[in-house]
Enzyme design. Structure first.
Site, PDB file in Angstrom:
ATOM      1  N   CYS C 153      -4.824 -20.369  -0.983  1.00 35.65           N
ATOM      2  CA  CYS C 153      -3.758 -19.672  -1.189  1.00 35.65           C
ATOM      3  C   CYS C 153      -3.332 -18.923  -2.360  1.00 35.65           C
ATOM      4  O   CYS C 153      -2.749 -17.915  -2.340  1.00 35.65           O
ATOM      5  CB  CYS C 153      -2.491 -20.893  -1.048  1.00 35.65           C
ATOM      6  SG  CYS C 153      -2.267 -21.734   0.326  1.00 35.65           S
ATOM      7  N   HIS C 154      -3.766 -19.525  -3.497  1.00 35.35           N
ATOM      8  CA  HIS C 154      -3.728 -18.720  -4.599  1.00 35.35           C
ATOM      9  C   HIS C 154      -4.748 -18.821  -5.728  1.00 35.35           C
ATOM     10  O   HIS C 154      -4.785 -18.173  -6.971  1.00 35.35           O
ATOM     11  CB  HIS C 154      -2.214 -19.213  -5.789  1.00 35.35           C
ATOM     12  CG  HIS C 154      -1.152 -19.213  -4.692  1.00 35.35           C
ATOM     13  ND1 HIS C 154      -0.662 -20.216  -4.021  1.00 35.35           N
ATOM     14  CD2 HIS C 154      -0.105 -18.369  -4.575  1.00 35.35           C
ATOM     15  CE1 HIS C 154       0.476 -19.929  -3.225  1.00 35.35           C
ATOM     16  NE2 HIS C 154       0.678 -18.636  -3.372  1.00 35.35           N
ATOM     17  N   GLY C 155      -5.899 -19.123  -4.939  1.00 41.28           N
ATOM     18  CA  GLY C 155      -7.191 -19.051  -5.815  1.00 41.28           C
ATOM     19  C   GLY C 155      -7.488 -20.012  -6.864  1.00 41.28           C
ATOM     20  O   GLY C 155      -7.971 -19.548  -7.969  1.00 41.28           O
TER      21      GLY C 155
END
Lengths: 431, 281, 189
Positions: C153-155
């Protein structure tokens, strides 16, 4: 409109001044149910039920929104989700019992409100629109209550849905397609349950809207009163706040005592045991009855047991049931008496107490009883009287009866004399 | 004015129309009632008026009784009747410990899925499971019981008028029909596979008398008479129908007392406010 | 408007005593209404908290015997994914090597496993950033730069001990409360 002596709202601090300029909501409230609304000083406790009806509408909306957070509108799980609310949801049992009995109390206070309107002829000019909107509210309430009763998906829910939608099947030619369309199927199932849930959620907000119109219309002529004599002068009125807020507060306390006694100690007394049996499309309960608040109208429906010339009995019953409420729309024009209050109408009073009220009681009893003798015959006599009362007796006696002398004013009715000098600017034309 | 007269004329005609139609039905109904034999009801009895620990506004559960009732359900009723809205975890309310509930649940087989093959199987119950049904579905229940599906018992005492008394009375009420009854109502004789019971609305039900004296051995040493077992299981089923019953009544009291207090205050406040405008006597 | 009140209520008793008593009663009555209203708020608010069946269903048992080294299984705990992974020797070594590295949420592998079962890593499969399910538990999924889990999703990158090493997540993957009820079975919650 208001009386010339109505108090004016005066914002006292910067915040209320700001609001009064940008959004005069405090002023609206002040003029609607605050000190800015002059009300006849002689209202009896029968005038409490309007506020109480509004209160129970709020109770129903609040508890209903809460229940909708836990209820599942699917025929597979609706019954189980109701039990989930009763057993597992925090305070779920309280919410559900409060909602189920809240519906009953909503109807109780509305019936008393209607009773007051009928006895004191509150429907008469200049208050016809208040009455018409009230009948609309009542019809919406009936539709909402019916659909709500379907949601737990017990036996009475299911068979109630089937029977009531079956009423539409009585309409010639288009009846059956309409019934199938209403249900979204050939018998109540998921489609019907889901649309009833949706509409049951929507309609209370429609009711709230019509209630606002009802109150708006009320504030044009102002409240009626037990003498039926219109307000003439300032001494006939008191400001709504604090006089009637205090009186309504006390009335609310009494109503809540009765309501919570039922919710906590007899929560199922007004319900039917069969609704704790899950819906079974293959087995009809021995004795189908609607909720108690529909009994009088259910009795009228069932009173028409034989075809009348070319009208089949079933259709006749449906027409009569709807007509029994729709005729209320015409009351302001059927009752021609110049006097409003039943207290000053001796003939009207006799027919009201010894005709209409016993007929309603009989219809109520018969609607809850099984469709067998003597109940059917009793309901037939009562139904005949019901229609004769409103459509024949009321129009005739209202133009022929000799009424008793009215007090000169509300002040006189309360104080026994009215000797105040009547100032020109403080009077409205006598009615 | 003309319009008003016409509105009222139409109303009078319509009113007379409805009245004539319904009175016509009345005449025919009265004629039929006078000429036809009324269809009689079978005379069934109202439930006995028994006393229960949870009766009345101050009622409380008798946990010993509920535990005995559970045992009756478990060893007798559960053979045919489900209890699908009750979870094992709920039994903690009957005074069992978490461990006892766990053991009780584990002794029951509930439907499960074989984790390796995915096939339907059974597994020992967990406290979160609900009482398993004795039959996999309604068809099986009907087939095993001569087409009479044994109803779920979770809500039985709420699903019948005066339910607790009804269940107890029914269980105690089995016996052959009296000679007078059969003389007066020959149709009341139990048909094949039916059993007479004066508390059942049509006097004959498919369930045979389920309880025999001494059938259950109660842990607390209470003698297992039919009456004792009937009452205990009726009390237990009252609890299953509404586990919150006692909590409901106990919550009610403070609410009522507070409301009474607030209403008295409201009354006095109202009187004070109105004193100024009330006419002096 | 005092003067209109006076006309409407000419016989109003205005002794000091009367006024005070009246005010007291009004205040008491309005306060009672307020208390009642507040009391109603309590059930209306708590009805949204987890219901009894939800609270009861908050423990899960997992059999770890069939998990091969390097493999992980996904179980469900409180309706959320639970990762149970058997670490390989290399993964354990990598994790222990970084025990003293600069970590955003310092914890050693030993802190995050049970004694005697150092190769079984039990974590929630819920990224501590915003709740997505990280990759790396199933065969062939990206394991991120540190060979553990990677939240797409956001690494966020988690290492072999499930510790946050890179990306926006603030803390390590949560290790729920659990215990070994036998050598091969764990009970979570």
């Amino acid at each position: 409109m208001s009386f010339p002596w109505a108090r004016q709202y005066e914002p006292k601090n910067p915040v209320s001044k700001f609001f009064d300029e940008k959004l005069p909501l405090p002023r609206l409230v002040y003029n609607a149910v605050g000190a800015g609304y002059p009300v006849p000083r002689n209202l009896s406790y029968f005038w409490n039920f309007g506020v109480l009806a509004g209160f129970f509408l709020v109770v129903q909306i609040v508890t209903g929104v809460v229940l909708a957070m836990h209820y599942a509108g699917n025929a597979q799980v609706a019954f189980a989700s109701t039990e989930h609310i009763m057993r597992d949801v925090n305070w779920g049992w309280l919410m559900r019992y409060a909602h189920a009995n809240g519906a009953s109390f909503f109807f109780i206070v509305v019936y008393l409100h209607i009773f007051r309107g009928l006895f004191y002829s509150s429907y008469k000019a200049p208050r016809e629109m208040i009455w018409l909107l009230g009948v609309v509210i009542f019809l919406l309430m009936m539709a909402t209550a019916f659909m709500g009763y379907v949601l737990p998906w017990g036996q009475m829910s299911f068979w109630g849905a089937k029977v009531i939608t079956g009423l539409f099947g009585a309409i010639p030619i288009v009846g059956e397609p309409i019934q199938v369309w209403l249900l979204g199927g050939f018998a109540p199932d998921n489609a019907a349950l889901n649309r009833f849930f949706s509409l049951h959620f929507l309609l209370p907000f429609v009711i709230a809207g019509v209630v606002i119109l009802h109150i708006w219309a009320l504030h044009i002529p102002g409240s009626s009163n037990p003498t039926g004599v219109e307000v003439k002068q300032e001494s006939d009125t008191v400001p709504f706040h604090p006089y009637y807020t205090a009186k309504d507060g006390f009335g609310l306390g009494i109503a809540l005592l009765a309501y919570f006694a039922l919710v906590f100690f007899l929560p199922n007394a007004l319900g039917h045991p069969d609704n704790y049996i899950e819906a079974n499309p293959l087995s009809t309960p021995a004795h189908i009855v609607p909720e108690w608040y529909f009994w009088p109208f259910y009795a009228i429906l069932r009173a028409f047991t034989v075809d009348f010339f070319f009208v089949p009995a079933k259709l006749m019953g449906v027409i009569a049931m709807f007509a029994s409420i729709l005729l209320w729309f015409f009351l302001p024009w059927l009752d021609k008496s110049p006097v409003r209050s039943g207290h000053y109408r001796p003939t009207f009073r006799k027919f009201f107490w010894f005709g209409l009220i016993p007929a309603m009681v009989v219809l109520f009893i018969c609607g809850g009883a099984p469709a067998e003798e003597p109940y059917v015959m009793m309901s037939q006599i009562a139904t005949a009287y019901y229609f004769l009362h409103f459509l024949v007796i009321l129009p005739i006696i209202s133009s022929s009866e000799k009424t008793e002398p009215l007090p000169y004013s509300i002040t006189e009715a309360v104080l026994g004399s009215d000797k105040k000098p009547v100032l020109g600017e403080n009077t409205t034309p006598a009615v | 004015m003309l319009k008003l007269i016409s509105v009222r004329l139409v109303a009078i005609l319509v009113g007379l129309g409805f009245a004539v139609a319904v009175l016509w039905a009345f005449v025919i109904g009265a004629y039929n009632a006078a000429t036809e034999e009324p269809a009689g009801h079978l005379p069934y009895e109202k439930p006995m008026d028994l006393s229960w620990s949870f009766d009345g506004p101050f009622g409380k559960w008798d946990q010993q009784q509920l535990q005995r009732g559970l045992k009756v359900y478990d060893e007798v009723c559960a053979a045919c009747h489900s209890l699908k809205f009750v979870a094992f975890r709920d039994l903690e309310q009957l005074g069992y410990t978490e461990g006892q509930v766990k053991a009780y649940a584990a002794a029951k087989q509930v439907p499960g899925i074989d984790p390796n093959t995915g096939e339907a199987t059974t597994r020992p119950g967990l406290p979160t499971d609900y009482f398993p049904s004795p039959y996999p579905n309604n068809v099986a229940a009907a087939a095993a019981n001569n087409n009479a599906i044994p109803p779920d018992l979770s809500l039985m005492t709420k699903a019948r008028g005066d339910g607790t008394n009804y269940v107890a009375s029914l269980l105690m009420g089995y016996g052959p029909p009296s000679a007078e009854l059969l003389e007066e109502h020959p149709e009341a004789a139990p048909g094949p596979g039916l059993h007479h019971n004066p508390y059942f609305p049509n006097l004959n039900l498919a369930m045979a008398a389920p309880l025999n004296a001494g059938q259950v051995t109660f842990d607390d040493g209470t003698e297992a008479t039919v009456e004792q077992m009937s009452k205990d299981v009726a009390a237990f089923l009252t609890w299953t129908a509404e586990p919150t019953l006692v909590k409901r009544k106990q919550t009610g009291w403070p609410v009522m007392i507070f409301l009474l207090f607030a209403t008295v205050l409201a009354y006095m406040s109202k009187k004070q406010i109105w004193a100024a405008v009330k006419p002096k006597k | 408007m005092a003067d209109t009140t006076a006309t409407a209520t000419p016989d109003m008793a205005t002794s000091d005593d009367g006024i005070r008593r009246r005010d007291f009663l009004d205040i008491a009555a309005v306060s009672a209404a307020g208390i009642g209203g507040l009391a109603v708020v309590y059930p209306l608010v708590t009805q949204m908290a987890p219901s009894k069946d939800v609270l009861a269903a908050s423990s899960t048992e997992v059999d770890v015997s069939a998990i091969e080294p390097g493999q992980a299984i996904k179980a469900v705990f409180r309706k959320q994914p639970l990762f149970v992974k058997r670490l390989t020797a290399e993964e354990i070594a990598a994790a222990e090597r970084d025990d003293n590295a600069a970590l955003r949420d310092p914890q050693t592998l030993a802190d995050r496993t049970k004694e005697g079962h150092g190769d079984i890593l039990v974590t929630m499969g819920v990224c501590t950033h915003l709740g997505c399910v990280p990759l790396g538990a199933a065969e062939g999924e990206v394991k991120g730069e540190y060979g553990g889990y990677f939240c797409p999703c956001h690494g966020s990158h988690y290492d072999t001990a499930g510790r946050i090493r890179k990306g926006p997540a603030p803390t390590n993957l949560e290790v729920p409360e659990y215990e070994f009820t036998s050598d091969t079975v764990i009970q979570v919650g």
